[in-house]
Design a protein around this motif. Sequence first.
Motif, PDB file in Angstrom:
ATOM      1  N   GLU A  14       0.915  -1.193  -0.126  1.00  0.00           N
ATOM      2  CA  GLU A  14      -0.024   0.011  -0.069  1.00  0.00           C
ATOM      3  C   GLU A  14       0.864   1.108   0.149  1.00  0.00           C
ATOM      4  O   GLU A  14       1.837   1.441   0.800  1.00  0.00           O
ATOM      5  CB  GLU A  14      -0.847  -0.155   1.217  1.00  0.00           C
ATOM      6  N   LEU A  15       0.460   2.105  -0.951  1.00  0.00           N
ATOM      7  CA  LEU A  15       1.035   3.324  -0.850  1.00  0.00           C
ATOM      8  C   LEU A  15       0.412   4.480  -0.355  1.00  0.00           C
ATOM      9  O   LEU A  15       1.021   5.493   0.451  1.00  0.00           O
ATOM     10  CB  LEU A  15       1.462   3.798  -2.393  1.00  0.00           C
ATOM     11  N   TRP A  16      -0.703   4.666  -0.451  1.00  0.00           N
ATOM     12  CA  TRP A  16      -1.617   5.660   0.128  1.00  0.00           C
ATOM     13  C   TRP A  16      -3.284   4.825  -0.071  1.00  0.00           C
ATOM     14  O   TRP A  16      -3.478   4.139  -0.813  1.00  0.00           O
ATOM     15  CB  TRP A  16      -1.720   7.049  -0.240  1.00  0.00           C
ATOM     16  N   ARG A  17      -3.961   5.532   1.080  1.00  0.00           N
ATOM     17  CA  ARG A  17      -5.498   5.287   0.942  1.00  0.00           C
ATOM     18  C   ARG A  17      -6.078   6.284   1.005  1.00  0.00           C
ATOM     19  O   ARG A  17      -5.659   7.328   1.818  1.00  0.00           O
ATOM     20  CB  ARG A  17      -5.869   4.233   1.757  1.00  0.00           C
ATOM     21  N   PHE A  18      -7.530   6.582   0.393  1.00  0.00           N
ATOM     22  CA  PHE A  18      -8.420   7.654   0.796  1.00  0.00           C
ATOM     23  C   PHE A  18      -9.919   7.150   0.928  1.00  0.00           C
ATOM     24  O   PHE A  18     -10.246   6.469   0.211  1.00  0.00           O
ATOM     25  CB  PHE A  18      -8.465   8.646  -0.514  1.00  0.00           C
ATOM     26  N   ASP A  19     -10.346   7.773   2.136  1.00  0.00           N
ATOM     27  CA  ASP A  19     -11.761   7.314   2.625  1.00  0.00           C
ATOM     28  C   ASP A  19     -12.386   8.624   2.385  1.00  0.00           C
ATOM     29  O   ASP A  19     -12.249   9.523   3.056  1.00  0.00           O
ATOM     30  CB  ASP A  19     -11.508   6.999   3.935  1.00  0.00           C
ATOM     31  N   PRO A  20     -13.360   8.726   1.502  1.00  0.00           N
ATOM     32  CA  PRO A  20     -14.242   9.800   1.484  1.00  0.00           C
ATOM     33  C   PRO A  20     -15.265   9.945   2.649  1.00  0.00           C
ATOM     34  O   PRO A  20     -15.888  11.109   2.528  1.00  0.00           O
ATOM     35  CB  PRO A  20     -15.057   9.705   0.036  1.00  0.00           C
TER      36      PRO A  20
END
Length: 711
Positions: free
Chosen positions: A122-128
Amino acid sequence: MERRALILLVLAGAVSVGGCGTPLEQTAVPPTQPSVTDTARIAAADGEPDQWLTHGGTYLEQRFSALDAINEGNVSELGLAWFFDFDTHRGQESTPLMVDGVIYVTSAWSKVFALDAATGRELWRFDPEVPGEAGYDACCDVVNRGVAFYEGKVFVGTIDGRLIALDAANGEPLWSVATTDPSQPYTITGAPRAAKGKVFIGNGGAEYGVRGYVSAYDAATGELDWRFYTVPGDPDGPPDGAASDEALASQAAATWHGRAYLDYGGGGGTAWDAIVYDPELDQLYVGTGNGSPWNHVYRSEGRGDNLFLSSILALDPDTGAYLWHYQETPGETWDYTATQQITLATLDIGGQPTQVILHAPKNGFFYVIERRTGRPLSAEKFVPANWAERIDLNTGRPQETPGARFETEPFLATVGGTGAHNWQPMSFSPLTGLVYIPAQQVPFLYAKDEKFAYRPGEWNLSVSFNDVPLPVAPEAREAIKASLQGRLLAWDPVAQAEAWRVEHEAPWNGGTLATAGNLVFQGLTDHSFRAYRADDGEPLWSYALQNAIITAPIAYAVGGEQFIAVTAGNGGGLPLSLAALDGPKLTPNGRLLAFRLGGAARLPPFAVVARPPVTLAQAGLTPSPAELEAGFALFARHCSACHGTEALSTGVLPDLRTAPALADAALWRAIVLDGVMTAKGMVGFAGKLDATEAELLRGYLAKQAERLVMN
Ligand code: CA
């Protein structure tokens, strides 16, 4: 440092442990800066087969990979390279992108993940942070079909109607716009597309009652460039001031009758999946959805074509101006959307290279449509669809079967609203000349809902749905199961004829990927991922998973090594509402899996533990037959679309027959009426149900649970 950060996140419980490839694979270095990906690069994407730059692979959306390192001669050596676990068991419909060594994939609830394409790290994650209430507005699960990548940004549409631009380097949000009115039951599940400095996005909601449209936003700023409404607004009101004004006034308005479509939420025609930019003709094609409510009699007095429902619209990508339309199902009344994948190709037709759209919509006809004009060149049934005999190519109109509109009697359609082909992507191989369709036959008994009354914000079909009890006799149930068919269909679009087929045990299988290795990949609902020889359908490879695959794989290469990647996770419209006739199901969390030749990673043991049923005795209830009947009717209306016909859940959402709250009347009311589980998508039904009705539901479900005890 990144490894340390990852360990801290794991300790904090913030990530599920993914990227479980062999340690040696951890040495690949992901790029630090995403390179420029603009219209020109995506338009030339077939020159970069290592990448998967846009939803359908290239702007033509053929989902064909020119990579052939994995091929018919060695696919038997294909093994798991790595996998990445998502944090939800809701449906996984994403097509990942792979841009310069990084995979961008979405999960349910519109979450975005960036992963090292070689290792799955995993490099990054985004949770709206979509509010749980928005899940109630999603007819067909809180799924998401993927992102767009453009000029260093990643774009995602969210279940609650936002379009968000993220910095591709780190996942930081750059801008966010509300593309829909939050007071209306709109959702976004489709992948945005980007071209010419714009991001194109549609929406869904036609089962509830909304007015469909597609919007173009400035990719740099998020400013609205144009909007095209697919159906007319109030003829007595002012025009919208939108790109669609002229076409709606001059062509569409006269094809609608009465004001019911306005009173019932807006007519539908939502563009919830296919939006395709044609770099060869500089046109944008939009597939539009079904009418709202479904039943043409209720919607438009049973009169008129209701433009532009169930159509392909060609628009000017710069201005949104109308160019042409072709309506596949005039006066739509069966939930026959035309939102299915739009694939662009140049075929030799009558000795002439012809630029065409290949389209296999829900209604069961395979259309070859001239891209320049919108004229249908040919249309033949790819499954036995009984609503129409044929398409008259002179008029472009179907010759309907008498009675198919169920105006006086119910009509058993061999193809129902689940579609002969739904959103699951198909692929086209220019090498074999064949289209690989995840086809299906899911019959549906259409009957007018005589008691239809519009209820704002709820399902408003005006067609009977899950309100007739299933037969109990085993042979009748076997007949139902046998009527649900799925197949991989190889279709010759020039001859308009089947080339070969592989029958599957069930419908709702995954989309397809065709490759230059003479392969077609497809994942199935039976938890297998498979490869077939593209020219004759010979099965060549199968890999056992722990979950259904419903979406399509991609191919990419990193450091000269080819990978095949696919997301797994059952969900979507059919699995939510279907009855699991062969016993309760358990659905593990979704994951992204990547395969390579000689891959030797292993999946961990599957460890979801079944909950015991909660019986009437445990619930402390003794409902009368009349109370059980009332509970069934309430369940059919309020619950079955998500928790399964007659509570026979397929496991995507909780099997309510095993809900511990069934044994606790106060807890049951807190969940069902007060909404204490809203954050998870289970909203409170206070205002729709009262305490007596909640108790009727509890009794009905505990009675249904006794079936599990007997199993
Ligand atoms: Ca629909």
